[in-house]
Structure formats: structure tokens, C-alpha cells
Design an enzyme around this catalytic site. Structure first.
Site, PDB file in Angstrom:
ATOM      1  N   THR B 179       0.938  -1.248   0.019  1.00  0.00           N
ATOM      2  CA  THR B 179       0.131  -0.010   0.060  1.00  0.00           C
ATOM      3  C   THR B 179       0.918   1.372  -0.138  1.00  0.00           C
ATOM      4  O   THR B 179       1.902   1.200   0.752  1.00  0.00           O
ATOM      5  CB  THR B 179      -0.945  -0.080   1.469  1.00  0.00           C
ATOM      6  N   GLY B 218       2.563  -2.673   8.184  1.00  0.00           N
ATOM      7  CA  GLY B 218       2.701  -3.345   9.457  1.00  0.00           C
ATOM      8  C   GLY B 218       3.978  -3.714   9.775  1.00  0.00           C
ATOM      9  O   GLY B 218       4.478  -4.617   8.899  1.00  0.00           O
ATOM     10  N   GLU B 471      -6.741  -6.085   2.931  1.00  0.00           N
ATOM     11  CA  GLU B 471      -6.831  -7.382   2.230  1.00  0.00           C
ATOM     12  C   GLU B 471      -7.982  -7.349   1.291  1.00  0.00           C
ATOM     13  O   GLU B 471      -8.579  -8.312   1.183  1.00  0.00           O
ATOM     14  CB  GLU B 471      -6.617  -8.496   3.018  1.00  0.00           C
TER      15      GLU B 471
END
Lengths: 723, 723
Positions: B179, B218, B471
Site C-alpha cells: 500500500t 505493518g 486485504e
């Protein structure tokens, strides 16, 4: 966390768009232009063909209120303590509580120096950006004092509010001791006792068991010096039911009084800035005259006078509900502004043949997700302004009637009170639910960025949703409103028409409920708001008539239907207000008019006719042949009419950046720079190791499993040991 | 905060119940019995007429899996680091991140010592009670490694996963750099560049502008040593689109490498335990062989081989979606257990003539609010077990087909992959949305206590909802699934039937879509699950046929309808699985059977037929004359059949207290003692002053306004100054 994403093979709108063919991109790095959301937003802003101030006056009700609100926005934005800061999204519960306490102190500077009505508006606005501050002050200024006003004598009120200065948050701080661990909605079931002791002319306040522990009491944990305690009045072994008593909790040194056990109820989903507490009373003695004795009196011989007109003592609870309905408008304005600015500035996927990606807002589904909420917010603005006004008038009339002993005025006021109970219940429940959905949907519409704290969705949702539960659980309130509606219809069918009542539109229930012909039969009918109002009235009448026979056996079985009736009532109220205001206050040639007409239609088509189409069809109020026009075709047409003006329509809420408090929602629309810039300033990238990094790194560098197992499980050892 | 309450005059179910008549209550304090929720729950538990272990095996799929899950529950409960604690609801973001890091360290002890499948199940269970831990580990074990597996050669995978030990979270830690700040769903639009430099046989990774900043990554902020970076492959000025590259971020001393700028993205709505970060690359050089080259290859002369079968490279993304569907079952089980235990233990308002208040669950509306979610959870258990199995089989077959070069198997596998893309997309989106609603509704059903952090709703909701966004954003996924469904139907109408595909039930689309007679015409039809399946198939067919002509012009305009189709497909899948499993695995005389039959009916009546009744009617799949039976009468009847067994049905989920992690939801049902006891232990009541108390007290004790104004605004001074 990274994946806000889908695979190439499945995300693109058109298969052909897969970038299979290599293409020339000489001078790779510098030929990439960064996104320009600010430019997109500015371009669309320029499309606004009305004066946002004029629209703001429509939304706020009138010019004076609009000006007041704008001045207050400015005052708050400039105030060093009251202003918002993105970094506050990082603070801990302890820090939030302290921040709120400092803001309370700051707010008290205004309470003594500006007109009280203006101060209440300030507090109302602050409540949207700092809901913990709002409720923490309202516990004292609203609940505590309203309870004294409603249930105490004038002298009692004057003493506590004025002499003891709790009305200006001075000397003392009151909290509202109603809810118990085992009793929420059923206030009449509270089990704390207030037993009269004739000998000492006092009451003993006692918590008989764990279930009667006062719970959730805002301000009790650390702030409050006094509480208004809901407890069963026991005189000479007789239980007179739940009454109200002022009970001191802390002495003038802010230490707990004997017999008072108080604790912090700890972490909460939201409103972490409020020191909610639990209270247990053990033989706490208060003078007899600490009982609030406006309606129910106990004299020193233990003779009890019961209230003549108990219902009036609950009027004071209405204020909270009216306030929450209004909050719903403002929070709705805030989040539709954020989501729509983002939807204009953000681009995603290019349409076939286009190089530039499309703006989110140009996707039909995105319009269908967001624009109905924008329209609802407009309707809520107008409807809650009316509710506020009616509520003010009610209190004024009641005071006047009681002061002058005007029996006719009192009677009329009581009628209005009845409709105010239904209206405030159905607006509070419907709008707080809708606002929760609105925040959540707007968050989802901002994708991953909606999940960042700095864009305000998370904290606001968490702070918000308790509005659906407290001061009347939404389902309980809505069932209660629905029940009254059914009873009203029944009464009307028995030829007792409503008077001085906002639901006089149901006085035709008899005709409406018998109508064979659908109210909305052709497309053109959908464009006429008067007809739509009639359709809602018709539906309510038919629905109620259908439920009356069941209600004679059991109200319980029709709980869900009562909730639907309450929602329909809310929407009738909003649409009626919107339509009236549009007709009365907006000039035929005002540039705002065509937009307001579109917004109003979008509101009722997507918030009333669509969601309740099943009921409208079942009762034959809408013809099946226009059903799919109403649920599918027309909403899209209306969305497309509203779509070009979304920036102007949200700008018209006139909420400044300080109030919006969202990095991706700022006025200048420079989404990415605003966002990354502030994120960097709050989280210094120079600190690139976590405090716990050493332990984490050590584990990554751990020695091999064999070694950690003392080499005792190796094949070699196995061989040895098996010998 | 206090008001979870309503006024006496408006809350009680029957007006007559207002406690107006005084009554004798001699010996006031001691005659009050405390509430006894534990007794109520125990009594209802005793009603369970089946073996919860047998039911658990049904829910988990088989005995072996059931045993494994139960052993893992026990292992986690006993583990000093992995176990839950109510006090963790009070920790700050920093503390949560550290706790998660310690838990990762603890989990690595198991990854090297237990079978990998068991470890994955352990991680899956931990994900429900600590979603931050879950995603923080899955970023490395799932996304990072799956991406390498899917896009890298076997040797590349072996190197990074095995030699460099990232497969056991050792030496290195990978994150997933997909992303970007300006690109989420449109992965193909990513703008980070990887430019081939032939001279040095390496790629230059570069962030061309702010919009291409990697965002939400993350693990990037503090944990990751490497990332798999999605970047545009540029070779000799030609852009080959987005490919994947391993880019080292930190050196072996865990310090950032040159050219790598990383920062913490800061506070989030939930999953605060994850160190999400942003990354900017400036001329970061990586060796050519760090590009993942399974499908697309670049040789040292800059010759590019494009992938023969790109779709296969995305199979690795399915795992996350399958996992989230399964998570939805477990989180649903957890929160229906809490809300239903509370609904049995909590009492509110007495029915006419009764002294004791009613249990919440005995209110019809309460049943209607909660029991459909319980039924949905049962259906989700069975359906997601099937999805997991089908996904496992798919990967197995794919590996087999590629290893043995079995072309027929590969072809069949590709067909199954296609249906897996639709199934996982529609189950992931539908179930994660439903689970979010479920948590929220269950919270509201617990009134004010649902708002306390210690009862788990708030944190779980906040941690959960990102599942609807990442997702594959739910709307994007659902639109994609809906599009494929429409295309499939069109293909079938063109006489190309589906093969090796879970949607073969649509092979009758031609007949189904032309059917004039409604599938469900009389009440009895509703009891037949086969017929209900046929009705859903009929609706999907007719709906798709209706949309085909529009789809030829614009897919965009039918976005909302595509989402509906996706939901219908999900429910077909769940019902089909539920019904098959019931027929195949549950003996006719099993005591679980009648309950499962009721639950299945409740599931499809309240989750499928009811919510989509408008569509079923519009397309004539259900006759109007059974509509109100389906939406009103029958759901209530089914609720009443399920109601007596709610404790047994939730006990059958077999989630222990450690997993439930909610003070009001514990197995023993001693709601109030559990709650107050723990609240007191976490928030010591002996600390009765807030740290900021002094400032707050001082403000309460402030001197009068006159004095604060230097006595300069008094009437006296005014007189002087006006002279």
C-alpha cells in the site's frame, strides 16, 4: 496492516486495463506528478453557486444563531486550552482526564462572564469535539441541576445552584446518582434506600447489596462533591418508591466522607476523559431537607405527601435527549465533510481510456454510500433546530403556567409535554443510531486512512456510541415512543383527536388507515414532499391499526414494530420541518433553493421511502410498480444532481479545521501533505527504535534450537540414550 | 455518564406497574436479596440436552480439529505471556506494542517445536484475543512469505524463508510493502519505481513523490528488517508494471539502511499493538536477484520475460481472506456467548403480576436482536470450515500439478481457483461486515456494561473493523465477486456450463431465471432448506439476468447490486454447507439434531430470506402472501424454539473464560461479583484523588469574579469612572 489492497487480476474495473503492454516512460523519476487533491477540491469549491453563509443560516435556523455559532467556533479555535490538536489523539486515559479537567477550568472562565445561553451553545459545540468534556460538565450543569430544578423546591434549587454556586461550577460539583450496577433502564427498580429516621430528622442512605451499587456515575470517581441520589423512600417501614436526595460525597477538602465508598470504574470504549465511578453508601446520614421536596414531601413526623402530577418531574430529563438529537446533526456534518472532501480529493482506478484515475466520488456506489447521509444531515439540522425551539418554549410555558397558576396554559403545556416525550425519544434514538452508522460508513469510505486516529473517526465513534445507550436506551426509548403512537392512533379512532400536539397529522388516522388507493402510485408523486408526508402518515396509521389488536394481548411481541414506528415518526418530523422551512424561509429565487430541493428529495427517497419500502408496499401505501424506481433508479438520479456540489454543501456547514479535527478533512484539501506532515511532527522519525527493541532483536538473534535444547535432542544423543 | 435510564413514567412496560401504592417493607436492609445471575445461568445450563463436545465437533468440522482447538485453548490459558488479563484493557499504546512484542517472542518458542499446522491454528486463535499480535506475525509469516512463495522461485523462497529463517521468525523479519499513501485498492497503480541498472546488475528502488510513500506497512516502524516492495519494474525506460522486490530496511544491528526513511504512522482506531509505518526509498540499490522472479524475469542484459499465467501469482493472497472469514466465526462465537450469558443473567422490569424482574432474553425484541446472530455464527462455523478445506486442497493440487507438470490437474485447479476467488471474496466481505455488526449489536444488547472496556466489546470492535477495509476493501471485493457472478451467469446462458466450480448450482440459470412460479409459495416451503437454496439460486439467476444488459454499458452503475449478489452468494455457500453437514455428519437420533435444525432455519429465515425479502419479492421468487410470515411471524416462532437453549448453544462454542475475556461473560455467570471484583482490583479505590486533583480543587475554590476582576467592574467603580 498493509493490505488495503487487492490483486491486479481482480481489482481493476475493466480487464483490458491490466497493464500488460510495456510503455515508454523516459525520465522516470521526474515525470511523475504527485497527486493534487487540493486542486481537485478547489476546482469543485469554485462550482458553489450560492453563499455558504446563507446556507449556514438555513441550517442553523436563523442569522443570529448562525453568527453566534461562527463566533464560538472562532473563540474555541483561538483558545489555547479548548482548541483541538492532532497530537491529542495519542494521549493516554490519564492524560485525557487531565486535559478535560483543565478544559473544565477554562470553561468556567466563560460561564461567569457570558450569557448562559451562549455558554450552553459553547458547551454544545465543545461536546462535539471533546465529548468527555461535554458530558463531564453536563453531569453537573444538566443532570444534577435539572434534577434539583425538576424535583426540588425553588428554595432548594436556589440554595444548591446559586448559594452553593454549583450553577457556575464553583465550590461544589454535582453528579447524577441514578444508575445502579443491576438497574439501568428500570429506574423505578433502583434498590438504594433512603430510610427516614424521625428521631434525628434525617435519612439514612444505604446500599443494600452489590446490585444496588451506583455505577457509571460520571464525575463520581474524582470530581464530584455531591450527588443527587435516586433511592427508595422508606418511612415507617413503608416503601414509597424511588425519590431523589442530595448526598454529599466529599468534604470541602475534597476527601471522601465517612460511609461513602467510591471507586473508578476504569477503562471504557470511549469518553475516557470522564471519571466515571461506582458508589456504595453505608449508613450515610443526611438532613431531611436534603430530600428534593417539590412534588413528594416528608415532614418531620414522617407524614408523606405524594406528588399530584409526577410526570412533570421528568420534564427535566428531556433536555439531554434534545441535546443528543442536535449533537447528531453536528457530528453528521463533521464526518460527511471529511468523507466528501476525501472522496473528491482521492483518486482510484482509471476509467477505460482515461489516464488519470477517477475521483472516488464519481463512483456510483460511493455516491450511494455517502450522499444519503449528507442529505440526512441537512434534514437533521432543520429538524433538531425545531426540536430545540419547541423544547425551549415548553419550559418557558411551564414556568409561566406554574408561576401565574394559569391552569389552561398548564393543561396545554402538559399536552405539548406528551408530544415532546415522543418526539425527543424518537429523534434521539433514530438520530443517534443514524449518526453512529454515518461515522462508521464515512470511515469505511475513507479506506485505510479512515482507520488512522488522526482522521478522527475512531475516537469519535467510540465516544459517540454511548449516546445510543444512555439517557434512555435507544430500543427502550423507541419502543416507548412506538407504544404512545399506537395508543394515540387508537384514541383518535375512538374520536378523541389530539390537541396542542405535534402529531395532529394523525387526526385523520381513520381515513388514512382505510385508504384503499396507494398514496404514491406514479413517479411524479415521489417529487411531492406533501404527498410523501401523507404517505408516511398513512403508513403509520395503517401500521398502528394493524398492531392495535396484538397490543391488547401483548406489547412485548410487537417490540420490533414499535421501533419502526418510532423511526417513521422521527422522519415525518424531519421532513415536515425541512419542507416547512424551505417553503417559509427560502426565497423562490435564492440560489440555495434548487440545491435544498434536491437534498430534501434525496433525504426522503434514500432515508425514508427506500429503507421502509417493504412496509410501504405491505400496507399498499406505495404501488409496487414504482418500488424499484424508488429504491434504485431515482436515488441514483438524485445522487447525480447533488454530486457536483458536495464541496459547497459541506462547506456550508462552516465547520473550521479546528472543529473538523481531521488531517485528511481539512479545508485546503491538501490531503497527503497535511497527513504526512502532521504524522511526522507527532511521531519523530529520528526515533527509529522501539523502547522494547533490545528484547525483540535478541529474540531474532537467538541461538539455534539445538543449542537451546542443550544439544540433548540430537540424533547423536538419541543414539546414546537408546543404548 | 450515569444515564442508562429512563423516566419512571415512560419506561415501564405497563402503566399500572408504577409503584404508587406504598407497601410494607419491614427490616428494609436485610430483606433485599441480591441479584443471582449465576443461578439463572446455571439453571438454564442444566437444560442442555446434548453433549457440548459433540456440538463442538460439528462446529469445528471434526473430532480431531475440535480436540486440537481445545488443547490450544488450554495451552494459551496457562501460558504466562499469552494469557489474557482484564488489566490489559488499561494499557497504553506503548505498553500494548511491548506486550505484543513479548508475545511474538513467546510464540516463536512454539513455531520451532510444534507442527506448523498446529502453530498456525495457535496463531489463528491468538488473533481473536490479540488481533495486533495476529497481524504483526502474519505480516511476516503470511503476507511476506506468501508473496515470496507466490512470486519467487523455489530457491528464492528457500533462501529467505529457510536459510535466512524468516519462516521461524529468526534472523530477519519481513513486512509487506504494498500500500502507498495514494494507492490502496489499485495496486496496479502503485508508483514506487524499481529501475534496472545494467551496469551494476541491480535495481534502484525509489519513491518518486509523496503519494508513493509506502503507508500502513505493518511492522515497518520498528520490527521489520526486510520488506517485499511492490514497485514498477522499469527496464531501459520501459514500464512493465508492478512487480515485487525484496528490499532490506535494517542492517543486522537493526539500524536503518541508507536511503531508507521510515516513520511510525502513529495512533490508530485499533490494533495499536502493531508498529505500522511509512517508508520512503531514495535511490536504494538492491541486487538484481532480490527481484522475485518466478513469473516475470529480468536477466542481466535487461531482457524481460513476462509471466505466462499471472493470475496464479495471486493465489497466495487468498489465505488472508480465508483466514478472515474463519476469524468471523470465532469472534461471533465469542460475542454471542457474552451477550447471551448476560441476557440470561440480567433482569429488567417485572412483567404484570410478577415480583421478580424479567430476564432480558425473555423480551421478544431482545431475542430478535441476538438470536439471528447466534444462528449466523453456527452457519459461519460450518461454512468457513469448508472454505479452509477447499483452500488447502487447492494449494495442494497446485503444488502437485506444478511439481508433476500435470496439465489436466492444473486446468482443474485453475477452475477451482476462479471459484475460490469469488467464494473467499464474498465470504470475507460479507462475514467481516456481519461480524462488525454482531459485535456492535451485542454490545448494545448489554446496555451500559457493554461500554466498559473490561467486557471486551470496545477494543474488539476497534481491532476488528479494519478487516472490512484491508486485504481487499469489502465493497471492492464484493463488487468484484458480484461481477464474476454476473459474467458466470452470462456464460452459462451462452451454454458454457461451469466445471470444477463451487457455483455449478448456477448451471440451471437459464431455467431458474425464466421460472414464472415462485419457489416459495406457502409456509411449509420455508421449512425446506433445499427449496430455500433453490430460491437463492433463482434469485441470483434472475437478478444477474436483469443486470446483464446494464453491465454491457456500465459496471459502475450497478455497484450496489453487485454487492448484493456477493452477499447472496456467501449465504448460499453457508446454507449449502450447513445443510450438507447436517445431513452427512449428524445422526438422525443425535440430541444435537433438533437444535441444529432450528438454528439452521433461524439462520436462513433471519439472515437470508428476511433481509433480502425485497429482492425475493421483486423477482417473484417468494410469493407476497408468505412475506410477512417470513419477516415477522416465523422468526419469532423460531426464536422461541431456540431461546431455551441459548446457554447450551453458546457453551458449545467451548471458548474458555481466558478466550472470552469479558467480566460479564464468564462461564460461572456471576456477572456482578466478577465485574465489581475485578474493577476494584484494577482500579484501587484507596486512590481516591486524581493526579490533577489540586488544579481542579483550586478552581472550585476560586475567589469571586469581582475579586478576579480586580474589583474594577463593580457598580462603585463604574460610578467613579463615569464621572
Amino acid at each position: 496492516m498493509a493490505l488495503l489492497a487487492k490483486t491486479k487480476g481482480f481489482i481493476k474495473p475493466e480487464k483490458k486495463e491490466v497493464d500488460q503492454k510495456p510503455k515508454n516512460v523516459a525520465n522516470v523519476i521526474s515525470n511523475k506528478t504527485p497527486p493534487n487533491p487540493a486542486g481537485d477540491i478547489a476546482k469543485e469549491r469554485a462550482r458553489t453557486d450560492w453563499d455558504p453563509k446563507e446556507m449556514h443560516e438555513f441550517l442553523e435556523g436563523n442569522e443570529k444563531k448562525s453568527n453566534e455559532v461562527l463566533r464560538l467556533y472562532q473563540s474555541i479555535e483561538r483558545d489555547p486550552v479548548l482548541q483541538t490538536k492532532a497530537e491529542y489523539f495519542d494521549i493516554t486515559q490519564k492524560e485525557e482526564r487531565e486535559l478535560v479537567a483543565l478544559r473544565i477550568n477554562q470553561m468556567t472562565k466563560f460561564i461567569e462572564t457570558e450569557p448562559y445561553k451562549k455558554f450552553r451553545r459553547r458547551l454544545q459545540l465543545m461536546t462535539v469535539i471533546d465529548p468527555s468534556l461535554g458530558i463531564r460538565m453536563l453531569v453537573n450543569l444538566g443532570l444534577f441541576l435539572n434534577c434539583i430544578k425538576g424535583n426540588g423546591t425553588q428554595k432548594q434549587y436556589d440554595y444548591w445552584a446559586k448559594s452553593k454556586e454549583s450553577g457556575v461550577v464553583k465550590q461544589m460539583y454535582g453528579c447524577f446518582g441514578m444508575t445502579e450496577l443491576g438497574h439501568g433502564s428500570n429506574v423505578a427498580g433502583c434498590e438504594t434506600t433512603a430510610t427516614f429516621d424521625e428521631e434525628t430528622d434525617s435519612f439514612l442512605i444505604d446500599t443494600p447489596h452489590i446490585g444496588a451499587t451506583k455505577w457509571w456515575i460520571g464525575g463520581a470517581a474524582h470530581s464530584a462533591t455531591h450527588t443527587v441520589c435516586y433511592a427508595r423512600l422508606i418511612v415507617k417501614d413503608i416503601d414509597y418508591g424511588v425519590k431523589t436526595f442530595i448526598v454529599p460525597l466529599r468534604d470541602s477538602q475534597h476527601n471522601l466522607l465517612p460511609g461513602i465508598a467510591i471507586g473508578d470504574i476504569g477503562a471504557k470504549m470511549g469518553r475516557q476523559g470522564v471519571d466515571n465511578g461506582w458508589i456504595q453508601f453505608t449508613e450515610v446520614r443526611i438532613p431531611r431537607f436534603f430530600m428534593l421536596q417539590r412534588w413528594c414531601k416528608v415532614n418531620k413526623h414522617g407524614n408523606v405527601t405524594l406528588p399530584p402530577l409526577e410526570q412533570l418531574s421528568y420534564i427535566s430529563l428531556l433536555e439531554g435527549r434534545v441535546g443528543m438529537a442536535t449533537d447528531s446533526y453536528r457530528i453528521g456534518a463533521r464526518f460527511t465533510t471529511i468523507a466528501l472532501r476525501y472522496a473528491v480529493g482521492r483518486r482510484q482506478f482509471a476509467k477505460p481510456g482515461k489516464k488519470e484515475e477517477s475521483q472516488l466520488i464519481d463512483y456510483m456506489l460511493h455516491q450511494r454510500r455517502l450522499l444519503p447521509y449528507l442529505a440526512l444531515t441537512y434534514a437533521a439540522a432543520v429538524g433538531t433546530y425545531r426540536l430545540e425551539k419547541e423544547h425551549d418554549l415548553l419550559l418557558e410555558n411551564l414556568d409561566k403556567a406554574l408561576a401565574t397558576n394559569d391552569k389552561l396554559l398548564l393543561k396545554n403545556t402538559i399536552n405539548s409535554t406528551k408530544s415532546m416525550f415522543v418526539d425527543s425519544a424518537s429523534l434521539k434514538s433514530t438520530l443517534t443510531w443514524d449518526a453512529a452508522d454515518l461515522i462508521d460508513q464515512c470511515r469505511q469510505a475513507c479506506g485505510g486512512h479512515g482507520y488512522s486516529s488522526y482522521n478522527s473517526f475512531g475516537k469519535s465513534f467510540n465516544d459517540w456510541v454511548v449516546q445510543c445507550t444512555w439517557e434512555g436506551d435507544n430500543n427502550v426509548l423507541a419502543m416507548s415512543a412506538g407504544k404512545t403512537i399506537i395508543k394515540n392512533v387508537q384514541q383518535i379512532l375512538n374520536n378523541k383527536k389530539l390537541k396542542d400536539h405535534t402529531m395532529e397529522f394523525l387526526n385523520d388516522a381513520s381515513t388514512l388507515s382505510k385508504a384503499k388507493k396507494a398514496v404514491i402510485r406514479i413517479k411524479e408523486h415521489v417529487d411531492d414532499p406533501e404527498r410523501v408526508l401523507k404517505a408516511i402518515a398513512g403508513l403509520i396509521s395503517k401500521f398502528a391499526v394493524d398492531l392495535i389488536p396484538i397490543s391488547h394481548q401483548t406489547w412485548d411481541a410487537i417490540g420490533a414494530q414499535r421501533v419502526i414506528l418510532s423511526k417513521l415518526r422521527c422522519h415525518y418530523y424531519l421532513l415536515e420541518s425541512f419542507n416547512d422551512k424551505l417553503e417559509q424561509d427560502v426565497k423562490a429565487k435564492s440560489p440555495t433553493r434548487p440545491h435544498l430541493e434536491n437534498v430534501m428529495r434525496l433525504y426522503y427517497v434514500t432515508n425514508i421511502l427506500g429503507p421502509f419500502i417493504g412496509e410501504f408496499l405491505r400496507f399498499g401505501v406505495i404501488s409496487p410498480k414504482v418500488a424499484s424506481y424508488i429504491t434504485q433508479q431515482y436515488p441514483q438520479e438524485l445522487c447525480q444532481k447533488v454530486r457536483p456540489y458536495v464541496i459547497g454543501l459541506t462547506d456550508s456547514f462552516q465547520q473550521p479545521d479546528n472543529f473538523i479535527n481531521s488531517l485528511i478533512g481539512k479545508y485546503n484539501g491538501d490531503i497527503y501533505n497535511n497527513y504526512l506532515g502532521e504524522v511526522k511532527s507527532i511521531n519523530n522519525p529520528a526515533t527509529h527504535k522501539a523502547p522494547y527493541s533490545e528484547e525483540f532483536e535478541q529474540n531474532l538473534k537467538r541461538v539455534a534450537l539445538d543449542e537451546r535444547e542443550h544439544f540433548s535432542k540430537t540424533a547423536e544423543v538419541a543414539k546414546k540414550l537408546s543404548q
